[in-house]
Design a protein around this motif. Structure first.
Motif, PDB file in Angstrom:
ATOM      1  N   ILE A   1      -3.610   3.514   5.773  1.00 39.12           N
ATOM      2  CA  ILE A   1      -3.175   2.151   5.492  1.00 39.12           C
ATOM      3  C   ILE A   1      -3.494   1.264   6.676  1.00 39.12           C
ATOM      4  O   ILE A   1      -3.035   1.495   7.788  1.00 39.12           O
ATOM      5  CB  ILE A   1      -1.668   2.126   5.179  1.00 39.12           C
ATOM      6  CG1 ILE A   1      -1.408   2.853   3.853  1.00 39.12           C
ATOM      7  CG2 ILE A   1      -1.151   0.696   5.130  1.00 39.12           C
ATOM      8  CD1 ILE A   1       0.046   3.056   3.533  1.00 39.12           C
TER       9      ILE A   1
ATOM     10  N   VAL B   1      -5.798   1.863  -1.357  1.00 38.59           N
ATOM     11  CA  VAL B   1      -4.979   1.158  -0.353  1.00 38.59           C
ATOM     12  C   VAL B   1      -5.726   1.046   0.976  1.00 38.59           C
ATOM     13  O   VAL B   1      -5.552   0.067   1.700  1.00 38.59           O
ATOM     14  CB  VAL B   1      -3.589   1.807  -0.151  1.00 38.59           C
ATOM     15  CG1 VAL B   1      -2.799   1.766  -1.437  1.00 38.59           C
ATOM     16  CG2 VAL B   1      -3.697   3.201   0.406  1.00 38.59           C
TER      17      VAL B   1
ATOM     18  N   ARG C   1      -6.508  11.971  -7.350  1.00 35.54           N
ATOM     19  CA  ARG C   1      -5.113  12.344  -7.528  1.00 35.54           C
ATOM     20  C   ARG C   1      -4.978  13.391  -8.632  1.00 35.54           C
ATOM     21  O   ARG C   1      -5.958  13.943  -9.105  1.00 35.54           O
ATOM     22  CB  ARG C   1      -4.280  11.097  -7.818  1.00 35.54           C
ATOM     23  CG  ARG C   1      -4.210  10.175  -6.610  1.00 35.54           C
ATOM     24  CD  ARG C   1      -3.554  10.911  -5.440  1.00 35.54           C
ATOM     25  NE  ARG C   1      -3.902  10.358  -4.134  1.00 35.54           N
ATOM     26  CZ  ARG C   1      -3.073   9.644  -3.377  1.00 35.54           C
ATOM     27  NH1 ARG C   1      -1.868   9.360  -3.801  1.00 35.54           N
ATOM     28  NH2 ARG C   1      -3.454   9.218  -2.209  1.00 35.54           N
TER      29      ARG C   1
ATOM     30  N   GLY D   1       0.957   5.752  -6.724  1.00 42.03           N
ATOM     31  CA  GLY D   1      -0.035   5.106  -7.583  1.00 42.03           C
ATOM     32  C   GLY D   1      -0.378   5.924  -8.812  1.00 42.03           C
ATOM     33  O   GLY D   1      -0.526   5.395  -9.911  1.00 42.03           O
TER      34      GLY D   1
ATOM     35  N   ILE E   1       1.575   2.205  -3.595  1.00 40.85           N
ATOM     36  CA  ILE E   1       0.433   2.693  -4.368  1.00 40.85           C
ATOM     37  C   ILE E   1      -0.053   4.031  -3.814  1.00 40.85           C
ATOM     38  O   ILE E   1      -0.374   4.955  -4.571  1.00 40.85           O
ATOM     39  CB  ILE E   1      -0.707   1.655  -4.349  1.00 40.85           C
ATOM     40  CG1 ILE E   1      -0.244   0.356  -5.005  1.00 40.85           C
ATOM     41  CG2 ILE E   1      -1.935   2.198  -5.048  1.00 40.85           C
ATOM     42  CD1 ILE E   1       0.133   0.476  -6.450  1.00 40.85           C
ATOM     43  N   GLU E   2      -0.095   4.142  -2.481  1.00 34.56           N
ATOM     44  CA  GLU E   2      -0.616   5.391  -1.938  1.00 34.56           C
ATOM     45  C   GLU E   2       0.234   6.580  -2.385  1.00 34.56           C
ATOM     46  O   GLU E   2      -0.276   7.614  -2.776  1.00 34.56           O
ATOM     47  CB  GLU E   2      -0.650   5.346  -0.409  1.00 34.56           C
ATOM     48  CG  GLU E   2      -1.285   6.604   0.145  1.00 34.56           C
ATOM     49  CD  GLU E   2      -1.302   6.652   1.658  1.00 34.56           C
ATOM     50  OE1 GLU E   2      -0.252   6.365   2.262  1.00 34.56           O
ATOM     51  OE2 GLU E   2      -2.355   6.987   2.218  1.00 34.56           O
TER      52      GLU E   2
ATOM     53  N   TRP F   1      -6.616   2.302  -8.235  1.00 33.73           N
ATOM     54  CA  TRP F   1      -5.310   2.518  -7.612  1.00 33.73           C
ATOM     55  C   TRP F   1      -4.547   3.655  -8.268  1.00 33.73           C
ATOM     56  O   TRP F   1      -3.678   4.257  -7.665  1.00 33.73           O
ATOM     57  CB  TRP F   1      -4.534   1.218  -7.467  1.00 33.73           C
ATOM     58  CG  TRP F   1      -3.492   0.824  -8.460  1.00 33.73           C
ATOM     59  CD1 TRP F   1      -2.562   1.628  -9.070  1.00 33.73           C
ATOM     60  CD2 TRP F   1      -3.209  -0.497  -8.914  1.00 33.73           C
ATOM     61  NE1 TRP F   1      -1.759   0.886  -9.869  1.00 33.73           N
ATOM     62  CE2 TRP F   1      -2.117  -0.418  -9.794  1.00 33.73           C
ATOM     63  CE3 TRP F   1      -3.768  -1.752  -8.656  1.00 33.73           C
ATOM     64  CZ2 TRP F   1      -1.594  -1.530 -10.424  1.00 33.73           C
ATOM     65  CZ3 TRP F   1      -3.225  -2.852  -9.283  1.00 33.73           C
ATOM     66  CH2 TRP F   1      -2.166  -2.747 -10.159  1.00 33.73           C
TER      67      TRP F   1
ATOM     68  N   THR G   1      -6.068  -2.747   2.264  1.00 37.18           N
ATOM     69  CA  THR G   1      -5.356  -3.147   3.478  1.00 37.18           C
ATOM     70  C   THR G   1      -6.334  -3.477   4.604  1.00 37.18           C
ATOM     71  O   THR G   1      -6.140  -4.466   5.308  1.00 37.18           O
ATOM     72  CB  THR G   1      -4.375  -2.053   3.946  1.00 37.18           C
ATOM     73  OG1 THR G   1      -5.047  -0.805   3.992  1.00 37.18           O
ATOM     74  CG2 THR G   1      -3.196  -1.967   3.008  1.00 37.18           C
TER      75      THR G   1
ATOM     76  N   PRO H   1       0.813  -1.215   0.000  1.00 36.52           N
ATOM     77  CA  PRO H   1       0.000   0.000   0.000  1.00 36.52           C
ATOM     78  C   PRO H   1       0.851   1.271   0.000  1.00 36.52           C
ATOM     79  O   PRO H   1       0.453   2.282  -0.579  1.00 36.52           O
ATOM     80  CB  PRO H   1      -0.826  -0.122   1.287  1.00 36.52           C
ATOM     81  CG  PRO H   1      -0.059  -1.058   2.154  1.00 36.52           C
ATOM     82  CD  PRO H   1       0.582  -2.038   1.201  1.00 36.52           C
ATOM     83  N   GLY H   2       2.033   1.201   0.626  1.00 36.75           N
ATOM     84  CA  GLY H   2       2.885   2.397   0.678  1.00 36.75           C
ATOM     85  C   GLY H   2       3.313   2.833  -0.711  1.00 36.75           C
ATOM     86  O   GLY H   2       3.420   4.036  -0.989  1.00 36.75           O
TER      87      GLY H   2
ATOM     88  N   SER I   1      -5.676   6.539  -5.376  1.00 37.18           N
ATOM     89  CA  SER I   1      -4.719   5.635  -4.732  1.00 37.18           C
ATOM     90  C   SER I   1      -4.969   5.451  -3.245  1.00 37.18           C
ATOM     91  O   SER I   1      -4.931   4.330  -2.725  1.00 37.18           O
ATOM     92  CB  SER I   1      -3.302   6.155  -4.940  1.00 37.18           C
ATOM     93  OG  SER I   1      -3.134   6.658  -6.236  1.00 37.18           O
TER      94      SER I   1
END
Lengths: 460, 359
Positions: free
Chosen positions: B149, B79, B296, A103, A99-100, B71, B83, A96-97, B75
């Motif tokens: 996350i 996540v 985004r 991404g 993509i966040e 994603w 997660t 996730p790190g 994004s």
């Protein structure tokens, strides 16, 4: 009771410990998927070429071959498709790190890859269904989108991986947040074209040698008819043509790595001390910042990297220890790749020589044995190359910017996912082999994408 | 509409396509599970296999689209979902592997035990996979996925009343869709008795789905008040359309008008999904993260939109061609389709594909 507690502790470990299970899970699922992707990229062209030759020469054996191969292609594509679905979940579940934070930069090629894969899935179905239902011309034309989208899909995935090696196409503000993402520009970083070409040729090598090896085994068992000779010759020729080019591309990619990821190259070579006139090291083990028991070619590395025997090559000492990848894993994987590829070139030359002199496959059983081994060898070489680039990028997931340890999910229980993935992929491998063997044994076995003739006797 | 809303809307079209095509595909697997013993269920299984055989791969690529668009363009939301809800999502992904591989490989093996194993794997995963996907949707819709996350509870985010409702509804809706689709396929192939069987199943699942949906409103009112308010508020017109389309589908099924029934059923299902979206608007992750906040950079969204539009120009005609190719009556296009089949072994299929296949 204690071992259960210990198991639970490992299985439910969270946070920092997650790097290990996450990397193992990703490694297993991607390492498995990548083999099938090779077939998705290279097999369609080989199959359609064979079909075309069959029509040109009116040859029933070749047509049989193309048809059987198209079914095998369908099986391999299905296996690749189901394993690929898991990967798109894993990008978020495990990393996730990544993509966040990135991404929006690295996701775009995956969108395009989605289209490419969609088109390929559609036309694999149409191509398989279309045997005997379309004119030969229409049938071969329907294969074109399949070939193009297979290659395009590989390009987009490699573009994403190339970006992870050499991130470009964005800037970062004071807080570390991505601003001005340029998703199109990000796809064309310095690594992309070299990596893509390398992978494309690798796909032909893996597919060509693997398919040829199946027929080599059959020929060693005495089935030396025309069907089997063509089945060996066509894919082996494709692989034999591709293999020598891989060395030129290998040099290209090594130079790209030297320029953009010098530490990765140093790990590939087990080269600690930055210096000039650096030798090329083959084999050996890296112990206490030193490569021991290696075979050294004087000035070799300097010559390859700088095209000057006295050129300077950056070593592992250029960065602190915690920024270096695990050297032995990278060095040995890299050496395995180059060593196996060198052996495969010999097989290619053997075939080329015999064809040039006598217009036929070498008669020696040793040649067939070499081809029989070449399939597994090509797969191992490709996996070794993949390990080289992935482990060589460590400790970063995005080179120089984001550590793998900072990208992993902190959720508890990731080890359980890893165990499950192992079980599932073992089963999947066994089943794929069973189905492919069944296909080789009986040509009327339907492929996954075909309308199926039911075998009723089973149920009576 | 803002740019993020357009991109999310396009993604939602993909989700609806997945719900209809992938959903019918899952449902077919559920009916495979319930078809009965090896011998008794054989004809139904043949019909199912014949109906989804060539399109099962394409039907599921929609999900990959939904994931990659999320994603890339959203994004943070992606996540947060993957997660916090990684358990049901991993299980759903495993289900897709087990299901796809088993279905694909089943037709290539002849030994009964292996066929049974693969059949069971296909059928069982057809049941659990939509459940986990529905539970995932329930987790998001009931506001159990906070931004960040793994910020939510990895267990209660999908083990809760709304998720259970979502999972059960997903299974029911998939089964219903499949039954309706299979009615038409069965009649087209000349199996009127099978068509009647699936008609009965479609009517039963429609009734059960309706009842669960009604009861579900009470679950939502107690467990996910924000979603409930949206459903009976802003989304009410969409919900009404869904109910009307569902009612029309039942009438059409009773009159054995299978093709119009397909359309009405598809509308009913698509509007359930749209109703969820409208009820949840403007949040991607209620009650904290809005579409605007989650979106985004503009360059990324624009590139995505352009590629989605251009890509569709290639994709949609190809897909239509695929479906048209396989919707032709099988007795004409495929001499070995359902109906009196060649005995087997080498005789039948070799005859089917001409003299080239022997070797």
């Amino acid at each position: 009771m204690d071992q259960y507690a210990a198991f639970a502790e490992v299985a439910l470990a969270g946070a920092t410990d997650n790097v290990v299970p996450a990397r193992l899970q990703m490694g297993v699922s991607l390492g498995w998927h990548i083999i099938f992707s090779c077939f998705g990229v290279a097999f369609p062209a080989i199959v359609v070429f064979t079909e075309w030759r069959a029509h040109v020469r009116g040859n029933a054996d070749l047509r049989n071959l193309a048809r059987t191969w198209s079914k095998a292609m369908g099986v391999l594509f299905a296996a690749g498709a189901v394993s690929g679905t898991l990967l798109s979940f894993e990008m978020g579940i495990l990393w996730p790190g990544l993509i966040e934070r990135y991404g929006e930069v690295v996701g775009f090629p995956f969108v395009l890859e989605g289209f490419a894969f969609f088109i390929e899935a559609i036309f694999v179905g149409i191509y398989l269904f279309g045997w005997d239902r379309m004119s030969p011309r229409a049938h071969m034309l329907s294969a074109l989108p399949m070939i193009v989208s297979g290659v395009a899909g590989a390009f987009f995935v490699i573009a994403a991986n190339g970006w992870m090696n050499n991130p470009t196409g964005f800037s970062v503000d004071a807080t570390g947040r991505v601003v001005d993402a340029d998703p199109v520009g990000a796809m064309f970083g310095p690594s992309t074209w070299a990596q893509f070409t390398h992978m494309l040729i690798a796909a032909y090598m893996v597919t060509g040698f693997t398919v040829a090896s199946v027929f080599a085994v059959a020929m060693l068992r005495g089935r030396r008819d025309r069907y089997h000779r063509s089945g060996l010759l066509i894919p082996l020729t494709a692989a034999a043509i591709a293999t020598p080019f891989q060395f030129g591309v290998g040099d290209w990619i090594a130079n790209v790595v030297a320029e953009n990821q010098p530490v990765k190259l140093a790990a590939m070579e087990g080269h600690f001390e930055t210096g000039t006139a650096v030798p090329l090291s083959l084999g050996g083990l890296y112990v206490d910042d030193e490569l021991r028991w290696a075979l050294e070619v004087p000035w070799g590395l300097s010559l390859l990297v700088t095209h000057d025997p006295n050129g300077e090559v950056v070593g592992l000492d250029s960065v602190p220890a915690e920024q270096r990848p695990p050297v032995n894993a990278v060095h040995l994987a890299y050496n395995a790749m180059v060593g196996i590829a060198s052996a495969l070139v010999l097989v290619a030359l053997w075939l080329g020589w015999s064809w040039w002199r006598r217009r036929r496959i070498p008669r020696s059983d040793w040649f067939l044995r070499a081809v029989a081994v070449s399939g597994v060898a090509a797969v191992v070489a490709m996996e070794a190359g993949w390990l080289t680039t992935e482990i060589g990028r460590q400790p970063y997931i995005v080179y120089g910017l984001l550590r793998t340890a900072d990208a992993v999910s902190p959720a508890p229980g990731l080890f359980l996912g890893f165990y499950a993935v192992v079980v599932i992929y073992v089963l999947l491998t066994v089943l794929t082999v069973v189905v492919l063997r069944r296909l080789a044994g009986s040509h009327d076995t339907p492929a996954p994408q075909e309308g199926s003739p039911e075998r009723q006797e089973v149920f009576r | 509409m803002t740019l993020p809303e357009v991109v999310l809307g396009v993604m939602f079209v993909g989700l609806i396509a997945y719900g209809l095509f992938g959903g019918a595909d899952f449902g077919a697997g559920v009916w495979d599970l319930l078809a009965g013993g090896t011998r008794r269920g054989r004809r139904q299984r043949e019909l199912i296999e014949h109906s989804i055989g060539p399109v099962w791969e394409a039907n599921h690529v929609w999900l990959i689209f939904v994931l990659v668009v999320l994603w890339t363009a959203f994004s943070g939301a992606f996540v947060a979902i993957t997660t916090t809800l990684y358990v049901p999502m991993t299980l759903a992904a495993f289900g897709m592997i087990a299901r796809g591989a088993a279905f694909a490989f089943r037709k290539s093996v002849t030994t009964l035990p292996l066929r049974r194993f693969l059949g069971a794997s296909f059928a069982l995963s057809s049941l659990v996979t939509p459940y986990f996907l529905g539970a995932t949707v329930g987790g998001v819709a009931s506001g159990r996925v906070p931004p960040g996350i793994a910020a939510g509870d990895v267990v209660t985010s999908w083990v809760n009343p709304t998720s259970t409702l979502g999972g059960v509804l997903a299974v029911l809706v998939c089964s219903y869709l499949a039954a309706v689709f299979l009615c038409g396929d069965a009649r087209r192939d000349g199996h009127d008795d099978l068509a009647s069987q699936f008609r009965a199943r479609a009517l039963v699942t429609a009734a059960v789905t309706g009842l669960v949906g009604l009861a579900g409103l009470f679950v939502l009112r107690a467990d996910a008040p924000l979603l409930f308010d949206g459903l009976v508020g802003r989304a009410l017109p969409v919900v009404v359309v869904s109910v009307l389309a569902g009612g029309a589908a039942i009438v059409l099924l009773l009159r054995r008008s299978y093709v119009p029934a397909r359309i009405a059923s598809s509308v009913a299902v698509a509007t359930i999904l749209v109703g969820w979206a409208v009820a949840q608007y403007p949040y991607v992750l209620p009650p904290a993260l809005t579409i605007g906040d989650a979106a985004r950079g503009e360059a990324t969204l624009t590139a995505m939109l352009v590629s989605l539009v251009l890509g569709s120009l290639v994709l949609v005609p190809s897909l239509v061609y695929l479906y048209v190719l396989f919707q032709r009556p099988s007795s004409v296009g495929d001499p070995a389709g359902p109906g009196p089949l060649p005995s087997s072994g080498n005789g039948g299929p070799v005859a089917r594909s001409g003299p080239m296949m022997g070797s």
